[in-house]
Design a protein around this motif. Structure first.
Motif, short mmCIF file in Angstrom:
data_model
loop_
_atom_site.label_atom_id
_atom_site.label_comp_id
_atom_site.label_asym_id
_atom_site.label_seq_id
_atom_site.Cartn_x
_atom_site.Cartn_y
_atom_site.Cartn_z
N VAL A 68 1.42 10.29 -3.07
CA VAL A 68 0.64 10.59 -1.86
C VAL A 68 1.01 9.66 -0.71
O VAL A 68 0.17 9.29 0.11
N ARG A 69 2.27 9.31 -0.61
CA ARG A 69 2.74 8.40 0.44
C ARG A 69 2.46 8.94 1.84
O ARG A 69 2.23 8.17 2.77
N ASP A 70 2.47 10.26 2.00
CA ASP A 70 2.23 10.83 3.33
C ASP A 70 0.87 10.45 3.90
O ASP A 70 0.67 10.51 5.11
N LEU A 116 0.83 -1.20 0.00
CA LEU A 116 0.00 0.00 0.00
C LEU A 116 0.87 1.25 0.00
O LEU A 116 0.64 2.19 -0.78
N ARG A 117 1.89 1.27 0.86
CA ARG A 117 2.79 2.44 0.91
C ARG A 117 3.54 2.62 -0.40
O ARG A 117 3.72 3.74 -0.88
N GLU A 118 3.98 1.51 -1.00
CA GLU A 118 4.69 1.60 -2.28
C GLU A 118 3.77 2.17 -3.35
O GLU A 118 4.15 3.05 -4.12
N TRP A 119 2.54 1.67 -3.41
CA TRP A 119 1.60 2.16 -4.41
C TRP A 119 1.26 3.62 -4.17
O TRP A 119 1.24 4.42 -5.11
N SER A 176 -6.98 1.23 9.33
CA SER A 176 -6.81 2.69 9.35
C SER A 176 -6.06 3.19 8.12
O SER A 176 -6.46 4.19 7.51
N TYR A 177 -4.98 2.49 7.76
CA TYR A 177 -4.22 2.89 6.57
C TYR A 177 -5.07 2.73 5.31
O TYR A 177 -5.01 3.56 4.40
N THR A 178 -5.86 1.67 5.25
CA THR A 178 -6.72 1.45 4.09
C THR A 178 -7.77 2.55 3.98
O THR A 178 -8.03 3.07 2.88
N LYS A 179 -8.37 2.92 5.10
CA LYS A 179 -9.37 4.00 5.10
C LYS A 179 -8.75 5.32 4.63
O LYS A 179 -9.35 6.06 3.85
N ALA A 180 -7.52 5.59 5.11
CA ALA A 180 -6.84 6.83 4.71
C ALA A 180 -6.52 6.81 3.21
O ALA A 180 -6.58 7.85 2.54
N ALA A 181 -6.18 5.64 2.68
CA ALA A 181 -5.80 5.53 1.27
C ALA A 181 -6.99 5.32 0.35
O ALA A 181 -6.85 5.47 -0.87
#
Length: 189
Positions: A116-118, A107-110, A175-180
């Motif tokens: 928009v990694r931040d 997810l972070r790589e994508w 949480s990371y999925t919701k943010a992304a």
């Protein structure tokens, strides 16, 4: 490239095969020694990040290698405890922890490739998960329930912390999925 933090990170990578070999030695204190090596590696993870900031020696190589080193040694430790304990109560949390690591890394790589990694930066939940996970693995790797006749319950504490780490892991992944999600779903360009 050869900054002090990067050298410390490389030492952590070199410790991985040593850690694995020591754990499987036919020696009375092998598991405890391997748990100590894992603990030392976990401390170097904190220390290299601290030094990179303090000495202003952050590098692209270090930013790449540090999370890779972390994931490699944690993956090795998770595989080792699933082998040693041979229990669904260890295997299921270990699988969830590994799945989360792979998922969040991808997810972070994508997100980084989209600029928009931040959006998926490390959060407090992620740091708490890492702390619980490292302490759980130290306890489970050591196999210690007593030391010199005194009960210390490292394994019991390791089980509890493994479940806390797993819960935090799933929570942080959500949480990371919701943010992304706005970027993943194409709602935000």
């Amino acid at each position: 490239m050869w900054t002090i933090p990067n050298v410390i990170t490389l030492i952590r990578v070199v410790l991985i095969p040593i850690f694995v070999c020591v754990y499987f030695l036919d020696w009375r204190w092998a598991h405890e020694a391997a748990a100590f090596i894992f603990w030392f590696a976990a401390i170097t993870d904190w220390f290299d990040g601290y030094l990179a900031r303090k000495l202003q020696q952050s590098t692209p190589f270090g930013a790449f290698l540090d999370p890779v080193a972390d994931k490699l040694i944690v993956a090795a430790a998770l595989l080792m405890i699933t082998h040693s304990y041979d229990s669904v109560w260890i295997t299921v949390p270990a699988i969830l922890l590994l799945v989360r690591e792979i998922y969040v890394s991808a997810l972070r790589e994508w997100m980084g490739s989209q600029g928009v990694r931040d959006t998926v930066q490390v959060s407090f939940i992620g740091k708490a998960k890492t702390t619980a996970q490292m302490l759980a693995l130290i306890g489970l790797l050591s196999g210690l329930e007593e030391f010199m006749g005194f009960p210390i319950y490292w394994v019991t504490l390791g089980y509890i912390l493994l479940y806390i780490a797993t819960w935090l892991s799933v929570w942080s992944m959500i949480s990371y999925t919701k943010a992304a999600w706005p970027h993943l779903s194409g709602l935000k360009n």
